[in-house]
Design an enzyme around this catalytic site. Sequence first.
Site, PDB file in Angstrom:
ATOM      1  CB  ALA A  55      -1.035  -0.004   1.185  1.00  0.00           C
ATOM      2  CE  LYS A  56       5.551   4.902  -0.355  1.00  0.00           C
ATOM      3  NZ  LYS A  56       6.544   3.942   0.024  1.00  0.00           N
TER       4      LYS A  56
END
Length: 427
Positions: free
Chosen positions: A113-114
């Site tokens: 994720a980011k």
Amino acid sequence: MVVAYNHAQRAKTSVYADALEQYNRAVNYLNIDDALIDFMRYPRREFTVNFPVRRDNGSVEMFTGYRVHHSTVLGPSKGGIRYSLAVDLDEVRALAMWMTWKCALVGLPYGGAKGGVVVDPKKMSQGELERLTRRYAAELIPLISPHADIPAPDMGTNGQTMAWFMDTYSMTVGYSVPAIVTGKPVIIGGSQGRVEATGRGTIVVMIEALKGRSWWKSIPGETRLIVQGFGNVGANAAEYAQTLGFKIVGVSDVSGGVYNPDGLDIHSLREYVDRNGTLEGSDFGESVSNEELLALPCDVLIPAAMEGQITRHNAHLVKAKMIVEGANGPTTPEADDILNDMGVFVVPDILANAGGVVVSYFEWVQDLQSFFWDTEEVFRQLQRKMAQSYYATESTADKHKVPMRIAAQILAIRRVADALKTRGFYP
Ligand code: GLU
């Protein structure tokens, strides 16, 4: 002065297109179903939030933030949160995909994720940053949990940001949840060694890579390093390398760089940056621009700033024999081809900067167990994971006769594909 990581310049290209190009190159070597290949191309979910922040002067300004979950196949999604004016959905998407490959490559039970907020944190007071972080954290509550998605620091954020994040989440659920984020200060459940982890891990893999190069005479003092970026990754990499006896001949930050063929004293440079906020005006060596820095003579170049730094426009100017990517995505696919033709050995980002998320994983495990390790244990386990991942990548590169980037992606994609195939498609 030419600033290589110029936001406007970078924003014109698609970082996600580069991430996809790398993916396409790697899947050519994998014998997996088209449906699986297609599945892994897409982010699982993308979240955009627009929210108000009260400035110190009483006015209210709107900000935009993102959180992208690229994959949750191997476990909860994991990845940092970036505060920068260059943040957009395209960048966050690419960074989330790279987190998936990074976690899979080093064998962590995580997806990728980011997150990011479009903001220049240097232009905010501490109070403004705290209000921005708390509101952004509150907006992400439907997405995050210690078993679903675990944020961490990235460019423009740090331990304090994570402390506000953890507190906001904990206040909302009514009890303290240290495992909601990693990269926290030690006093609230952070891990020893997390701050140094990414930079240290970069140097660990650099050393493993040097051992395999015939030109390396095993003399750190005769090995010249240049580090682009003097934030958490670059400064810690340079400092650790210096402790081991390597000669750092050039460093830079967003304001430009300094070069000294006799070697720079990283401790003094860090003190200077702590006092002045930037390298600008320091007289430790010859002043150079970021663009010039990348083309200076050295043995190892460590780009540790941001994506899209080594491109088809400047790759041919690189003098280093080896590049070790402290940043995420510093080299574009076209630049990879040029460097490869030039015989430059590139240790790719998902391997070279994985030390951060490795120690994030240790932090999460320590939080979940409420049992904390000493620094020695953290660094011992970090060293083990990084060296193992390096050799797994190198043997894949040898087997398929491909550059290290493709090898790292092959290993990572294969792990995600195997897990996906085993889990099956729902429903
Ligand atoms: N932001 C770091 C990275 O790009 C660390 C992510 C994490 O620890 O979750 O790898």
